[in-house]
Design a protein around this motif. Structure first.
Motif, PDB file in Angstrom:
ATOM      1  N   LEU A  90      -8.222  52.356  -6.895  1.00  0.00           N
ATOM      2  CA  LEU A  90      -8.176  51.740  -5.573  1.00  0.00           C
ATOM      3  C   LEU A  90      -8.013  52.809  -4.505  1.00  0.00           C
ATOM      4  N   VAL A  91      -8.689  52.603  -3.365  1.00  0.00           N
ATOM      5  CA  VAL A  91      -8.523  53.486  -2.212  1.00  0.00           C
ATOM      6  C   VAL A  91      -8.221  52.627  -0.990  1.00  0.00           C
ATOM      7  N   TYR A  92      -7.090  52.900  -0.360  1.00  0.00           N
ATOM      8  CA  TYR A  92      -6.655  52.186   0.837  1.00  0.00           C
ATOM      9  C   TYR A  92      -6.924  53.060   2.062  1.00  0.00           C
ATOM     10  N   VAL A  93      -7.747  52.574   2.986  1.00  0.00           N
ATOM     11  CA  VAL A  93      -8.130  53.332   4.176  1.00  0.00           C
ATOM     12  C   VAL A  93      -7.421  52.713   5.382  1.00  0.00           C
ATOM     13  N   SER A  94      -6.314  53.350   5.809  1.00  0.00           N
ATOM     14  CA  SER A  94      -5.442  52.754   6.828  1.00  0.00           C
ATOM     15  C   SER A  94      -5.311  51.267   6.574  1.00  0.00           C
ATOM     16  N   ALA A  95      -4.863  50.945   5.372  1.00  0.00           N
ATOM     17  CA  ALA A  95      -4.957  49.569   4.880  1.00  0.00           C
ATOM     18  C   ALA A  95      -3.602  48.974   4.539  1.00  0.00           C
ATOM     19  N   LEU A  96      -3.572  47.658   4.610  1.00  0.00           N
ATOM     20  CA  LEU A  96      -2.414  46.878   4.215  1.00  0.00           C
ATOM     21  C   LEU A  96      -2.292  46.837   2.694  1.00  0.00           C
ATOM     22  N   ALA A  97      -1.055  46.768   2.198  1.00  0.00           N
ATOM     23  CA  ALA A  97      -0.853  46.817   0.747  1.00  0.00           C
ATOM     24  C   ALA A  97       0.370  46.001   0.355  1.00  0.00           C
ATOM     25  N   PRO A  98       0.266  44.671   0.409  1.00  0.00           N
ATOM     26  CA  PRO A  98       1.399  43.843  -0.007  1.00  0.00           C
ATOM     27  C   PRO A  98       1.623  43.877  -1.509  1.00  0.00           C
ATOM     28  N   ASP A  99       2.792  43.437  -1.909  1.00  0.00           N
ATOM     29  CA  ASP A  99       3.110  43.292  -3.330  1.00  0.00           C
ATOM     30  C   ASP A  99       2.903  41.831  -3.714  1.00  0.00           C
ATOM     31  N   ALA A 100       2.890  41.568  -4.990  1.00  0.00           N
ATOM     32  CA  ALA A 100       2.753  40.199  -5.469  1.00  0.00           C
ATOM     33  C   ALA A 100       3.871  39.338  -4.892  1.00  0.00           C
ATOM     34  N   GLY A 101       3.495  38.171  -4.358  1.00  0.00           N
ATOM     35  CA  GLY A 101       4.464  37.273  -3.753  1.00  0.00           C
ATOM     36  C   GLY A 101       4.704  37.515  -2.283  1.00  0.00           C
ATOM     37  N   GLU A 102       4.191  38.613  -1.743  1.00  0.00           N
ATOM     38  CA  GLU A 102       4.373  38.927  -0.332  1.00  0.00           C
ATOM     39  C   GLU A 102       3.161  38.485   0.479  1.00  0.00           C
ATOM     40  N   THR A 103       3.397  38.200   1.751  1.00  0.00           N
ATOM     41  CA  THR A 103       2.305  37.947   2.675  1.00  0.00           C
ATOM     42  C   THR A 103       1.954  39.238   3.403  1.00  0.00           C
ATOM     43  N   THR A 104       0.790  39.238   4.016  1.00  0.00           N
ATOM     44  CA  THR A 104       0.401  40.381   4.839  1.00  0.00           C
ATOM     45  C   THR A 104       1.331  40.522   6.031  1.00  0.00           C
ATOM     46  N   ALA A 105       1.710  39.403   6.630  1.00  0.00           N
ATOM     47  CA  ALA A 105       2.580  39.443   7.804  1.00  0.00           C
ATOM     48  C   ALA A 105       3.905  40.135   7.508  1.00  0.00           C
ATOM     49  N   GLN A 106       4.398  39.997   6.291  1.00  0.00           N
ATOM     50  CA  GLN A 106       5.678  40.616   5.935  1.00  0.00           C
ATOM     51  C   GLN A 106       5.616  42.142   5.990  1.00  0.00           C
ATOM     52  N   GLN A 107       4.428  42.710   5.898  1.00  0.00           N
ATOM     53  CA  GLN A 107       4.312  44.169   5.903  1.00  0.00           C
ATOM     54  C   GLN A 107       4.714  44.763   7.253  1.00  0.00           C
TER      55      GLN A 107
END
Length: 236
Positions: A90-107
């Motif tokens: 996986l490559v994240y490009v200035s990207a969001l990376a939540p964990d299982a059970g998390e929402t994007t908003a929580q980041q």
């Protein structure tokens, strides 16, 4: 086309919110010139489920292991879609990376606001980036003409997606890289660094805006190529 490396040949690119896959053109051209087989996903930005489904359709078409790349919201998408057996890295490009059970908003919780990144939300719940703030918020290091084209061709996102929890986190099981634009006005820099560090990514920092896939395609392509050459091939 023959290649000079032994490694993963397939690359799948996932764009983020307020954009479409055409922004990956400079990265696509650099990687294909090196012999990679590159496919760009057009996610609809209508729901996390829809975006994952669109990505999975493309992953199913790969003829072997692939490196899955996501920009911004695309990071949330690849976090879930990346559990597909064809994904080796996986490559994240200035990207969001939540964990299982998390929402994007929580980041975003606990990090500084980004006043230049202004989203105008319509009555239907879909958001566009504010026209007047678009360049400084999204594409500060692009020319006025290029930033204007991105602004005028932006794709709205269903804002409810940010409240949808991720069920799986592929980064827990697969090797991960991250490219971070240090002049990104869409996210607090501390937030980007925190997310990338938490997922155990090999981090590359580059002076760039949120549109680093366009302004720094050499760096982004190099990191993707590194991932392709080094990701453990985990599919049979």
């Amino acid at each position: 086309m023959s290649t000079a490396f032994d490694g993963i040949r397939n690359v799948v690119l996932v764009h983020g919110a307020f954009a479409d896959g055409s922004g990956w053109r400079p990265v696509h051209d650099r990687l294909t010139s090196q012999g990679y087989r590159v496919t760009i996903v057009q996610i609809p930005l209508t729901s996390l489920e829809d975006d994952i489904a669109a990505t999975t359709r493309v992953l199913e078409r790969q003829d072997g292991p692939a490196v899955l790349v996501g920009h911004s919201w695309g990071g949330t998408v690849i976090t879930e879609a990346g559990i597909h057996p064809n994904v080796a890295g996986l490559v994240y490009v200035s990207a969001l990376a939540p964990d299982a059970g998390e929402t994007t908003a929580q980041q975003y919780e606990g990090f500084a606001p980004t006043p230049h990144f202004v989203i105008d939300v319509g009555e239907d719940g879909f958001g566009f980036l504010n026209d007047d703030k678009f360049k400084i918020g999204f594409a500060g290091d692009l020319s006025d003409a290029d930033a204007a084209f991105l602004r005028d061709s932006q794709v709205p996102i269903n804002m409810s997606v940010f409240g949808t929890p991720v069920k799986n986190a592929a980064w827990r099981d697969k090797p991960t890289w991250a490219v971070i634009g240090t002049e990104d006005n869409a996210f607090d820099q501390a937030m980007l660094q925190h997310m990338a560090t938490r997922i155990g990514a090999r981090i590359t920092d580059v002076p760039a805006s949120h549109a680093l896939f366009l302004s720094q395609p050499d760096v982004v392509s190099d990191v993707i190529a590194t991932a392709a050459q080094n990701a453990a091939v985990s599919v049979g």
